[in-house]
Design a protein around this motif. Structure first.
Motif, PDB file in Angstrom:
ATOM      1  N   LEU A 154       0.826  -1.203   0.000  1.00 58.58           N
ATOM      2  CA  LEU A 154       0.000   0.000   0.000  1.00 58.58           C
ATOM      3  C   LEU A 154       0.859   1.251   0.000  1.00 58.58           C
ATOM      4  O   LEU A 154       1.935   1.274   0.602  1.00 58.58           O
ATOM      5  N   ILE A 155       0.380   2.302  -0.646  1.00 59.33           N
ATOM      6  CA  ILE A 155       1.113   3.555  -0.664  1.00 59.33           C
ATOM      7  C   ILE A 155       1.056   4.232   0.701  1.00 59.33           C
ATOM      8  O   ILE A 155       1.943   4.994   1.063  1.00 59.33           O
ATOM      9  N   GLN A 156       0.002   3.938   1.478  1.00 58.13           N
ATOM     10  CA  GLN A 156      -0.117   4.417   2.852  1.00 58.13           C
ATOM     11  C   GLN A 156      -0.836   3.341   3.654  1.00 58.13           C
ATOM     12  O   GLN A 156      -1.645   2.582   3.118  1.00 58.13           O
ATOM     13  N   ASN A 157      -0.546   3.261   4.949  1.00 55.49           N
ATOM     14  CA  ASN A 157      -1.019   2.116   5.725  1.00 55.49           C
ATOM     15  C   ASN A 157      -2.509   2.138   6.023  1.00 55.49           C
ATOM     16  O   ASN A 157      -3.165   1.097   6.037  1.00 55.49           O
ATOM     17  N   ARG A 158      -3.067   3.312   6.283  1.00 53.48           N
ATOM     18  CA  ARG A 158      -4.461   3.380   6.729  1.00 53.48           C
ATOM     19  C   ARG A 158      -5.407   3.039   5.569  1.00 53.48           C
ATOM     20  O   ARG A 158      -5.306   3.614   4.481  1.00 53.48           O
ATOM     21  N   VAL A 159      -6.353   2.125   5.810  1.00 53.35           N
ATOM     22  CA  VAL A 159      -7.356   1.745   4.814  1.00 53.35           C
ATOM     23  C   VAL A 159      -8.745   2.091   5.341  1.00 53.35           C
ATOM     24  O   VAL A 159      -9.156   1.604   6.397  1.00 53.35           O
ATOM     25  N   ASP A 160      -9.464   2.947   4.619  1.00 56.26           N
ATOM     26  CA  ASP A 160     -10.842   3.302   4.966  1.00 56.26           C
ATOM     27  C   ASP A 160     -11.817   2.975   3.844  1.00 56.26           C
ATOM     28  O   ASP A 160     -13.026   2.973   4.072  1.00 56.26           O
ATOM     29  N   ALA A 161     -11.307   2.737   2.641  1.00 56.58           N
ATOM     30  CA  ALA A 161     -12.187   2.520   1.495  1.00 56.58           C
ATOM     31  C   ALA A 161     -11.595   1.467   0.578  1.00 56.58           C
ATOM     32  O   ALA A 161     -10.392   1.493   0.273  1.00 56.58           O
ATOM     33  N   LEU A 176      -2.875  10.488   7.494  1.00 52.18           N
ATOM     34  CA  LEU A 176      -2.206  10.337   8.792  1.00 52.18           C
ATOM     35  C   LEU A 176      -0.729  10.720   8.742  1.00 52.18           C
ATOM     36  O   LEU A 176       0.132  10.064   9.333  1.00 52.18           O
ATOM     37  N   GLY A 177      -0.420  11.777   8.001  1.00 50.63           N
ATOM     38  CA  GLY A 177       0.956  12.272   7.947  1.00 50.63           C
ATOM     39  C   GLY A 177       1.903  11.437   7.117  1.00 50.63           C
ATOM     40  O   GLY A 177       3.132  11.575   7.242  1.00 50.63           O
ATOM     41  N   SER A 178       1.394  10.542   6.268  1.00 55.46           N
ATOM     42  CA  SER A 178       2.256   9.697   5.442  1.00 55.46           C
ATOM     43  C   SER A 178       3.068  10.540   4.465  1.00 55.46           C
ATOM     44  O   SER A 178       2.593  11.557   3.947  1.00 55.46           O
ATOM     45  N   LEU A 179       4.304  10.124   4.215  1.00 50.86           N
ATOM     46  CA  LEU A 179       5.153  10.843   3.276  1.00 50.86           C
ATOM     47  C   LEU A 179       4.573  10.792   1.872  1.00 50.86           C
ATOM     48  O   LEU A 179       4.559  11.792   1.152  1.00 50.86           O
ATOM     49  N   ARG A 180       4.085   9.619   1.462  1.00 47.94           N
ATOM     50  CA  ARG A 180       3.426   9.462   0.168  1.00 47.94           C
ATOM     51  C   ARG A 180       1.973   9.066   0.433  1.00 47.94           C
ATOM     52  O   ARG A 180       1.697   8.225   1.288  1.00 47.94           O
ATOM     53  N   THR A 181       1.052   9.655  -0.302  1.00 48.10           N
ATOM     54  CA  THR A 181      -0.369   9.422  -0.071  1.00 48.10           C
ATOM     55  C   THR A 181      -1.069   9.142  -1.394  1.00 48.10           C
ATOM     56  O   THR A 181      -0.560   9.477  -2.466  1.00 48.10           O
ATOM     57  N   GLY A 182      -2.259   8.537  -1.302  1.00 47.65           N
ATOM     58  CA  GLY A 182      -3.033   8.292  -2.507  1.00 47.65           C
ATOM     59  C   GLY A 182      -3.787   6.990  -2.443  1.00 47.65           C
ATOM     60  O   GLY A 182      -4.163   6.508  -1.379  1.00 47.65           O
ATOM     61  N   MET A 183      -3.982   6.396  -3.626  1.00 45.26           N
ATOM     62  CA  MET A 183      -4.705   5.132  -3.738  1.00 45.26           C
ATOM     63  C   MET A 183      -3.776   4.038  -4.250  1.00 45.26           C
ATOM     64  O   MET A 183      -2.844   4.300  -5.018  1.00 45.26           O
ATOM     65  N   THR A 184      -4.061   2.819  -3.812  1.00 43.95           N
ATOM     66  CA  THR A 184      -3.341   1.645  -4.287  1.00 43.95           C
ATOM     67  C   THR A 184      -4.293   0.796  -5.113  1.00 43.95           C
ATOM     68  O   THR A 184      -5.425   0.538  -4.690  1.00 43.95           O
ATOM     69  N   VAL A 185      -3.848   0.361  -6.289  1.00 47.70           N
ATOM     70  CA  VAL A 185      -4.622  -0.539  -7.137  1.00 47.70           C
ATOM     71  C   VAL A 185      -3.958  -1.916  -7.063  1.00 47.70           C
ATOM     72  O   VAL A 185      -2.818  -2.083  -7.502  1.00 47.70           O
ATOM     73  N   PHE A 186      -4.663  -2.880  -6.488  1.00 49.11           N
ATOM     74  CA  PHE A 186      -4.110  -4.211  -6.229  1.00 49.11           C
ATOM     75  C   PHE A 186      -4.841  -5.246  -7.066  1.00 49.11           C
ATOM     76  O   PHE A 186      -6.034  -5.473  -6.891  1.00 49.11           O
TER      77      PHE A 186
END
Length: 267
Positions: A154-161, A176-186
């Motif tokens: 994941l690009i960022q750890n927190r998952v809400d959607a 949550l203050g992540s250096l890189r943010t966005g969406m992950t396509v898995f």
């Protein structure tokens, strides 16, 4: 990083991930194995034939039992037959689009952020395997020095959607203050990942993603700043809706696509 003839092992802050060199794809990570704190792996070793795997933690050395998928403590690291060497960063390398390489051993992005190379391993088969701090693993051809990113996780750890697009999961959440943010396509079938990093260059700001839904042409992303319409072909946001346009409020809690209609729940 450690590498055998068949696999590359990356020890990360979240556990060990492994890449199949011949198939050029990720295998399942070793984060499910018992007997180790995945966030306390400091070094890793493997033998040339992929039969032995060892790690060092703050409490000592451990050996991995492939049959029982479990780690066992050992008193000292045995002598290993290896086919790789840790090397210094080359003076010249060619980074992927959007990144610039510095001879000191790091890449910089268009936002001025630096991502240093923690480790580079020469597998003596023409590949340089690279571990970065904040941009994930990578590989470079030892002859051309062209860097290829090997996106995993994941690009960022927190998952809400999570939006299930026929087995392809679009995943987002709070920054949550992540250096890189966005969406992950898995892609669950291919075990492959793509990062869609938020930032104004694609029209999606670096804000919390609360909900995701989609259709054949677009992915609809609900955030604290409104609803953003992401074009699958153009790979960028082509339209946004907020309280300043047609929505009752900027903060989008939920979105649902039904036929040619989009239902949006706001604050």
């Amino acid at each position: 990083i450690a590498t055998s003839i068949s696999h590359v092992y990356f020890a990360t802050t979240e556990g060990i991930i492994r890449y199949d060199k011949s198939m050029r794809q990720w295998n399942d990570p070793l984060t499910g194995a018992e007997g180790v704190d995945n966030r306390d792996i400091q070094r890793i070793w493997c033998d040339v034939f992929n039969e032995k795997l060892y790690i060092q933690t703050s409490t000592g050395y451990l050996e991995y039992d492939i049959l029982f998928e479990q780690w066992y403590p050992i008193s000292e690291l045995p002598s290993l037959n290896v086919n790789y060497a840790h090397v210094r960063p080359p003076s010249v390398m060619f980074a992927p689009p959007g990144l610039n390489y510095a001879a000191e051993g790091y890449v910089s992005d268009i936002h001025g952020r630096d991502f240093r190379f923690n480790d580079i391993v020469d597998d003596r088969a023409g590949n340089l395997w690279i571990g970065t701090w904040g941009y994930g693993p990578a590989v470079a051809d030892a002859a051309t020095d062209n860097i290829e990113l090997l996106t995993f996780g994941l690009i960022q750890n927190r998952v809400d959607a999570v939006y299930d697009d026929d087995g392809v999961l679009w995943i987002g959440g709070s920054t949550l203050g992540s250096l890189r943010t966005g969406m992950t396509v898995f892609d669950t079938e291919e075990n492959s990942f793509e990062h869609i990093e938020t930032g104004w260059e694609i029209g999606l700001p670096a804000v919390d993603v609360n909900c995701i839904d989609g259709d054949d042409d677009f992915v609809y992303v609900g955030t604290e700043d409104g609803l953003f319409v992401y074009d699958r072909d153009d790979r960028r946001v082509t339209r946004s809706l907020s309280g300043r346009s047609c929505l009752p409020d900027d903060y989008v809690h939920s979105v649902c696509v039904v036929g040619d209609s989009i239902f949006v729940g706001t604050a």
